[in-house]
Design a protein around this motif. Structure first.
Motif, PDB file in Angstrom:
ATOM      1  N   LEU A   1     -88.145 -70.373  29.118  1.00  0.00           N
ATOM      2  CA  LEU A   1     -89.014 -70.063  30.062  1.00  0.00           C
ATOM      3  C   LEU A   1     -89.826 -71.283  31.038  1.00  0.00           C
ATOM      4  O   LEU A   1     -89.908 -71.413  32.052  1.00  0.00           O
ATOM      5  CB  LEU A   1     -90.495 -69.419  29.579  1.00  0.00           C
ATOM      6  CG  LEU A   1     -90.200 -68.094  28.795  1.00  0.00           C
ATOM      7  CD1 LEU A   1     -91.306 -67.547  27.963  1.00  0.00           C
ATOM      8  CD2 LEU A   1     -89.620 -66.933  29.692  1.00  0.00           C
ATOM      9  N   ASN A   2     -89.695 -72.251  30.204  1.00  0.00           N
ATOM     10  CA  ASN A   2     -90.106 -73.729  30.991  1.00  0.00           C
ATOM     11  C   ASN A   2     -89.616 -74.805  30.136  1.00  0.00           C
ATOM     12  O   ASN A   2     -89.807 -74.627  28.623  1.00  0.00           O
ATOM     13  CB  ASN A   2     -91.582 -73.719  31.131  1.00  0.00           C
ATOM     14  CG  ASN A   2     -92.073 -74.877  32.161  1.00  0.00           C
ATOM     15  OD1 ASN A   2     -91.121 -75.536  32.884  1.00  0.00           O
ATOM     16  ND2 ASN A   2     -93.191 -75.134  32.238  1.00  0.00           N
ATOM     17  N   VAL A   3     -89.323 -75.912  30.743  1.00  0.00           N
ATOM     18  CA  VAL A   3     -89.010 -77.134  30.032  1.00  0.00           C
ATOM     19  C   VAL A   3     -89.368 -78.271  30.595  1.00  0.00           C
ATOM     20  O   VAL A   3     -89.121 -78.455  31.902  1.00  0.00           O
ATOM     21  CB  VAL A   3     -87.431 -77.225  29.545  1.00  0.00           C
ATOM     22  CG1 VAL A   3     -86.749 -77.212  30.608  1.00  0.00           C
ATOM     23  CG2 VAL A   3     -87.174 -78.297  28.699  1.00  0.00           C
ATOM     24  N   PHE A   4     -89.835 -79.581  29.851  1.00  0.00           N
ATOM     25  CA  PHE A   4     -90.423 -80.661  30.699  1.00  0.00           C
ATOM     26  C   PHE A   4     -90.680 -81.768  29.754  1.00  0.00           C
ATOM     27  O   PHE A   4     -90.722 -81.456  28.668  1.00  0.00           O
ATOM     28  CB  PHE A   4     -91.799 -80.419  31.375  1.00  0.00           C
ATOM     29  CG  PHE A   4     -92.967 -79.891  30.495  1.00  0.00           C
ATOM     30  CD1 PHE A   4     -93.707 -80.659  29.735  1.00  0.00           C
ATOM     31  CD2 PHE A   4     -93.101 -78.271  30.415  1.00  0.00           C
ATOM     32  CE1 PHE A   4     -94.655 -80.126  28.778  1.00  0.00           C
ATOM     33  CE2 PHE A   4     -94.189 -77.882  29.426  1.00  0.00           C
ATOM     34  CZ  PHE A   4     -94.917 -79.033  28.817  1.00  0.00           C
ATOM     35  N   PRO A   5     -90.609 -83.045  30.263  1.00  0.00           N
ATOM     36  CA  PRO A   5     -90.619 -84.213  29.336  1.00  0.00           C
ATOM     37  C   PRO A   5     -92.035 -84.368  29.040  1.00  0.00           C
ATOM     38  O   PRO A   5     -93.074 -84.264  29.923  1.00  0.00           O
ATOM     39  CB  PRO A   5     -89.910 -85.215  29.974  1.00  0.00           C
ATOM     40  CG  PRO A   5     -90.278 -84.964  31.736  1.00  0.00           C
ATOM     41  CD  PRO A   5     -90.109 -83.292  31.703  1.00  0.00           C
ATOM     42  N   PHE A   6     -92.551 -84.569  27.655  1.00  0.00           N
ATOM     43  CA  PHE A   6     -93.710 -85.008  27.262  1.00  0.00           C
ATOM     44  C   PHE A   6     -93.563 -86.750  26.853  1.00  0.00           C
ATOM     45  O   PHE A   6     -94.969 -87.168  26.505  1.00  0.00           O
ATOM     46  CB  PHE A   6     -94.078 -84.311  26.114  1.00  0.00           C
ATOM     47  CG  PHE A   6     -93.370 -84.334  24.963  1.00  0.00           C
ATOM     48  CD1 PHE A   6     -93.825 -85.266  23.975  1.00  0.00           C
ATOM     49  CD2 PHE A   6     -92.420 -83.625  24.398  1.00  0.00           C
ATOM     50  CE1 PHE A   6     -93.044 -85.477  22.530  1.00  0.00           C
ATOM     51  CE2 PHE A   6     -91.646 -83.897  23.604  1.00  0.00           C
ATOM     52  CZ  PHE A   6     -92.015 -84.757  22.419  1.00  0.00           C
ATOM     53  N   VAL A   7     -92.690 -87.384  27.057  1.00  0.00           N
ATOM     54  CA  VAL A   7     -92.825 -88.662  26.906  1.00  0.00           C
ATOM     55  C   VAL A   7     -92.176 -89.259  28.290  1.00  0.00           C
ATOM     56  O   VAL A   7     -91.711 -88.661  29.204  1.00  0.00           O
ATOM     57  CB  VAL A   7     -91.793 -89.208  25.735  1.00  0.00           C
ATOM     58  CG1 VAL A   7     -92.162 -88.890  24.432  1.00  0.00           C
ATOM     59  CG2 VAL A   7     -90.052 -88.811  26.093  1.00  0.00           C
ATOM     60  N   LYS A   8     -92.629 -90.609  28.736  1.00  0.00           N
ATOM     61  CA  LYS A   8     -92.508 -91.078  30.005  1.00  0.00           C
ATOM     62  C   LYS A   8     -90.880 -91.427  30.105  1.00  0.00           C
ATOM     63  O   LYS A   8     -90.571 -91.740  31.045  1.00  0.00           O
ATOM     64  CB  LYS A   8     -93.357 -92.374  30.147  1.00  0.00           C
ATOM     65  CG  LYS A   8     -95.039 -92.017  29.936  1.00  0.00           C
ATOM     66  CD  LYS A   8     -95.288 -91.155  31.217  1.00  0.00           C
ATOM     67  CE  LYS A   8     -96.756 -90.791  30.840  1.00  0.00           C
ATOM     68  NZ  LYS A   8     -97.840 -91.867  30.938  1.00  0.00           N
ATOM     69  N   LYS A   9     -90.044 -91.977  29.219  1.00  0.00           N
ATOM     70  CA  LYS A   9     -88.822 -92.429  29.183  1.00  0.00           C
ATOM     71  C   LYS A   9     -87.929 -91.616  28.307  1.00  0.00           C
ATOM     72  O   LYS A   9     -87.814 -91.459  27.070  1.00  0.00           O
ATOM     73  CB  LYS A   9     -88.866 -93.792  28.838  1.00  0.00           C
ATOM     74  CG  LYS A   9     -87.428 -94.745  29.185  1.00  0.00           C
ATOM     75  CD  LYS A   9     -87.351 -95.967  28.845  1.00  0.00           C
ATOM     76  CE  LYS A   9     -86.259 -96.883  29.230  1.00  0.00           C
ATOM     77  NZ  LYS A   9     -85.751 -96.835  30.799  1.00  0.00           N
ATOM     78  N   ILE A  10     -87.048 -91.019  29.147  1.00  0.00           N
ATOM     79  CA  ILE A  10     -85.856 -90.454  28.561  1.00  0.00           C
ATOM     80  C   ILE A  10     -84.741 -90.705  29.337  1.00  0.00           C
ATOM     81  O   ILE A  10     -84.471 -90.661  30.431  1.00  0.00           O
ATOM     82  CB  ILE A  10     -86.027 -88.543  28.761  1.00  0.00           C
ATOM     83  CG1 ILE A  10     -87.234 -88.127  27.944  1.00  0.00           C
ATOM     84  CG2 ILE A  10     -84.664 -88.058  27.989  1.00  0.00           C
ATOM     85  CD1 ILE A  10     -87.659 -86.853  27.958  1.00  0.00           C
ATOM     86  N   THR A  11     -83.639 -91.100  28.480  1.00  0.00           N
ATOM     87  CA  THR A  11     -82.358 -91.663  29.090  1.00  0.00           C
ATOM     88  C   THR A  11     -80.971 -90.742  28.750  1.00  0.00           C
ATOM     89  O   THR A  11     -80.186 -90.985  29.728  1.00  0.00           O
ATOM     90  CB  THR A  11     -81.980 -93.239  28.337  1.00  0.00           C
ATOM     91  OG1 THR A  11     -81.649 -92.784  26.921  1.00  0.00           O
ATOM     92  CG2 THR A  11     -83.101 -93.973  28.569  1.00  0.00           C
ATOM     93  N   TRP A  12     -81.127 -89.796  27.676  1.00  0.00           N
ATOM     94  CA  TRP A  12     -79.728 -89.289  27.424  1.00  0.00           C
ATOM     95  C   TRP A  12     -79.574 -88.055  28.272  1.00  0.00           C
ATOM     96  O   TRP A  12     -78.657 -87.597  28.382  1.00  0.00           O
ATOM     97  CB  TRP A  12     -80.019 -88.667  26.022  1.00  0.00           C
ATOM     98  CG  TRP A  12     -81.039 -87.555  25.935  1.00  0.00           C
ATOM     99  CD1 TRP A  12     -82.447 -87.730  25.647  1.00  0.00           C
ATOM    100  CD2 TRP A  12     -80.810 -86.302  25.686  1.00  0.00           C
ATOM    101  NE1 TRP A  12     -82.827 -86.577  25.540  1.00  0.00           N
ATOM    102  CE2 TRP A  12     -82.069 -85.605  25.568  1.00  0.00           C
ATOM    103  CE3 TRP A  12     -79.614 -85.508  25.828  1.00  0.00           C
ATOM    104  CZ2 TRP A  12     -81.987 -84.328  25.322  1.00  0.00           C
ATOM    105  CZ3 TRP A  12     -79.778 -84.057  25.807  1.00  0.00           C
ATOM    106  CH2 TRP A  12     -80.956 -83.542  25.675  1.00  0.00           C
ATOM    107  N   ALA A  13     -80.614 -87.529  28.994  1.00  0.00           N
ATOM    108  CA  ALA A  13     -80.518 -86.265  29.777  1.00  0.00           C
ATOM    109  C   ALA A  13     -81.689 -86.521  31.081  1.00  0.00           C
ATOM    110  O   ALA A  13     -82.803 -87.111  30.684  1.00  0.00           O
ATOM    111  CB  ALA A  13     -80.589 -84.919  29.093  1.00  0.00           C
TER     112      ALA A  13
END
Length: 591
Positions: free
Chosen positions: A367-379
């Protein structure tokens, strides 16, 4: 008092007889007590303050105006030299608190005075292989039993009044790398447990047992290709269907040692009658040895509580090559879809891979997806139509066979394998509609190496070094809106956050820090309203209940867990933190 012939008392008759004799009435924990745990304030009878795992209490006596008057009532030390990490959530019933401790110990404590009533110390054999410290996360209550899992992969049920062993059952072979650290839960009269050991090539699964006897009712493997079983009263087993389709997403025979350990336990939603289990990393870490999505690793798996069959699954990290797992808890809540305005039965999950997921809990639809950390490199995100991640080019650790055969190309990846969130539990407030996530900002250099399976040996095929991303903080408690994906507020913390969260109808959020502080903050703004220094790091979730008309707060304290063992440069950064082992209880000071 007139003597009578022996009778089989009902619960009411027992209570009447006890009252007439002057003895305290024993109130067994029932299925109704467990189902109502999230709504009642007089006790805490399940991990998560209710099997849905919201960790929300309707209690309001301690609130944004009164929390400043919170003072310690008692503290009890676990004693001895067996310190290490203390990740246990206490459960409280009938005036007793039950709390597990490092090295597979369990304490019964008078909840009013802090007096130790009894202690059980499990005799652990030499050669146990716990991945991430000698911790335990808590016990389940049912009838007059208190039930917990041990580091040598056993289940032990004890009499709540005496501490005597009522039954003991083996989960699996500790010599093959199996262990158990999660708190069991009770779902529809069944004792639900998982297994640990993904770093040793075990096969993850969820078991359902009769909580009064420990006998298996059904077992459901969480690696594709393995057979599930149901069991009759005599212990005879019947095949209950293969999990998935053999070799559909696993090539060769690596599925036979495929990992996907259910080491963080499960949640249960009575509205859908589904058990939700997060599954760990596929084994080995070297993803080039196992082409394919590798179901059901790094996923949320929904299991029918009656039959033990998989109703749906959602894979958070297909073909996991970073040890992101997907084992984080799936918390049931009602989600108002911002697109349609309809209220949907949903679940929220802050995954180790750095993304927060909202799924329809009836069918698994994203239904929804979002980052909850500031830095994501793999996707870079997820395709909402397919539910699959949009992988970053060259974000996966390299194949050793593409080079010298000894070491693949190293990549920098964020978050680290310890995750944007690990075992530390999130909370959901029915009052604010927000999730409260103890997040961590860190990355890692990671590379792959050749590896082959050997029973009881580490099965990684990877090397790594974890690094902090910022000089001033690693941890951050974040309030996130599941509908918009917005981080509403955050409180940064120098050391990683490794303890869970509690939220209440008093407008508060409670959480602990490795520096030793238990904090109470405003649930709407994050403003710190109260703190107390316990003397050692907190890596466990607080709880609350009412006792003699007063609201109490309790937390287990004792620094440890995975960070000091696996944290690399981060472990060195926080090596000044001291170990411990205690339970602290607080209430409002009466002026």
């Amino acid at each position: 008092m007139q003597k009578h012939k022996t009778l089989r008392y009902s619960a009411v008759a027992f209570a009447v007889a006890a009252a007439l004799s002057g003895a305290p009435a024993r109130a067994d924990v029932t299925d109704a007590d467990i189902l109502n745990d999230a709504k009642t304030t007089g006790d805490v009878v399940s991990f998560g303050l209710g099997t849905q795992g919201q960790r929300y209490s309707p209690a309001t006596q301690i609130n944004t105006k009164t929390v400043k008057n919170l003072v310690p009532v008692w503290s009890m030390s676990f004693g001895g030299e067996k310190q290490r990490g203390q990740e246990s959530q206490p459960v409280i019933h009938n005036g007793k608190m039950f709390v597990t401790a490092s090295y597979s110990r369990l304490f019964a404590i008078d909840a009013k005075s802090g007096k130790k009533l009894w202690k059980y110390e499990h005799r652990l054999p030499d050669g146990i292989m716990p991945c991430c410290d000698v911790i335990n996360r808590g016990a389940a209550l049912y009838g007059n039993l208190v039930i917990f899992a041990t580091l040598d992969a056993q289940l032990v049920a004890l009499n709540q009044d005496t501490g005597k062993v009522v039954w003991k059952e083996k989960l699996d072979d500790y010599k093959a790398g199996y262990s158990a650290t999660a708190a069991p839960i009770i779902a529809k009269g069944k004792l639900i447990t998982g297994v640990s050991g993904g770093e040793f090539g075990v096969v993850g699964r969820i078991d359902a047992r009769d909580p009064m006897t420990g006998k298996l009712l059904w077992t459901r493997p969480t690696v594709e290709g393995h057979m599930g079983y149901t069991f009759d009263k005599e212990g005879n087993k019947t095949e209950n269907g293969i999990s998935g389709t053999t070799n559909a997403t696993w090539s060769g025979d690596l599925w036979q040692t495929g990992g996907a350990a259910t080491w963080n336990g499960a949640t249960y939603d009575p509205e859908t009658n589904l058990i939700f289990a997060g599954t760990g990393n596929p084994a080995p870490w070297n993803s080039h040895l196992r082409p394919g999505d590798n179901l059901f690793s790094s996923s949320t798996v929904a299991i029918d509580a009656d039959t033990g069959k998989i109703a749906w699954h959602y894979q958070n990290t297909p073909h996991d090559g970073w040890d992101f797992d997907g084992v984080n808890e799936f918390v049931s809540f009602d989600f108002k879809d911002p697109k349609t305005g309809k209220v949907v039965k949903a679940g929220g999950k802050a995954d180790r891979n750095g993304f927060f997921f909202v799924n329809d809990r009836t069918n698994g639809k994203l239904l929804n997806v979002f980052p909850f950390v500031k830095k994501i490199t793999w996707a870079t995100g997820y395709d909402m139509a397919t539910g699959r991640p949009l992988y970053t080019a060259d974000g996966r650790p390299g194949d050793p066979n593409a080079g010298d055969g000894k070491k693949g190309n190293s990549v920098f990846s964020a978050p680290s394998f310890l995750g944007g969130k690990n075992q530390q539990q999130i909370a959901y407030s029915q009052q604010t509609g927000l999730f409260y996530v103890p997040a961590n900002e860190w990355g890692m250099d990671i590379w792959n190496e050749p590896v082959s399976y050997k029973k009881g040996a580490a099965y990684l095929g990877a090397g790594f070094t974890i690094k902090a991303l910022h000089d001033d903080y690693i941890g951050a408690l974040r309030a996130v809106d599941p509908a918009t994906g917005k981080i509403v507020w955050e409180n940064k913390n120098y050391a990683p956050l490794w303890g869970g969260v509690l939220t209440t109808a008093g407008g508060l959020v409670f959480y602990g820090t490795p520096e030793g502080y238990l904090k109470g903050v405003d649930a709407k703004t994050g403003k710190e309203l109260w703190s107390f220094q316990t003397g050692t790091g907190i890596v466990a979730p607080p709880v609350t209940w009412e006792q003699d008309g007063e609201q109490m707060i309790a937390v287990t304290t004792g620094w440890g867990g995975a960070v000091p063992l696996w944290g690399g440069d981060v472990a060195k950064r926080v090596n000044y933190l001291e170990q411990g082992g205690s339970v602290w209880v607080f209430k409002l000071h009466k002026s």
